[in-house]
Design a protein around this motif. Sequence first.
Motif, PDB file in Angstrom:
ATOM      1  N   ALA A 196      -5.656   3.499   7.008  1.00  0.00           N
ATOM      2  CA  ALA A 196      -6.158   3.362   5.611  1.00  0.00           C
ATOM      3  C   ALA A 196      -5.148   1.995   4.861  1.00  0.00           C
ATOM      4  O   ALA A 196      -6.386   1.223   4.102  1.00  0.00           O
ATOM      5  N   LYS A 203      -7.543   0.208  -0.324  1.00  0.00           N
ATOM      6  CA  LYS A 203      -7.949   1.078  -0.088  1.00  0.00           C
ATOM      7  C   LYS A 203      -9.604   0.988   0.171  1.00  0.00           C
ATOM      8  O   LYS A 203     -10.721   1.854   1.549  1.00  0.00           O
ATOM      9  N   SER A 239       1.056  -1.177  -0.006  1.00  0.00           N
ATOM     10  CA  SER A 239       0.344  -0.580   0.152  1.00  0.00           C
ATOM     11  C   SER A 239       1.056   1.214  -0.097  1.00  0.00           C
ATOM     12  O   SER A 239       0.343   2.156  -0.735  1.00  0.00           O
TER      13      SER A 239
END
Length: 196
Positions: free
Chosen positions: A111, A194, A91
């Motif tokens: 997140a 996300k 991520s």
Amino acid sequence: MIEYIRGEIAELSPAQMVIECSGIGYALNISLTTFSAFNGLREGKIYVYEVIREDAHLLFGFATREERELFLLLTSVSGVGPNTARMILSSLSPSDLIHVIASGDDVSLTAVKGIGSKTAQRIVVDLRNKVKPVESMGGKDKFAPGDRSDTAEGAVAALVMLGFQKTASQKAVASILKKSPSVTVEQVIKDALKML
């Protein structure tokens, strides 16, 4: 312990790589950062970390020593296992992760799928003094997007390998590609992480 493997890249997907060395194919779990570094290459050198459990012997591969060091730092935090560390490194690029930790930005960590506020705060507190921002770490995506169906298939396969349901992954990927048809597979997966 295996330090690194140098050989021919037999298979490469956004979540896994098979590298052949002396006739043996090693399956390595990788992050999107590592996938980006090896995408389009026929051979390479990958740094390795081996996880031995009662039920499995797993190899995790990294494009750079720095990424492996971040992985080891993340797994040293209580509540962060190897797959969660790989999810974080998928991520956030290593340089972004270092910046997030060094600046105490635990909100950015939440997140990431599977990272709650307490775990994010623990990561920041435990690692803040162990990382220092480095400008040269991590690179930009340097490969042009390929065929959209390959992008969708690769992204869905990676998300399923990371533990997400196939149907939910397909919907997320389709939604992302509808909005941004020219996005890279790495970015599709990051955006999907996300959403899921």
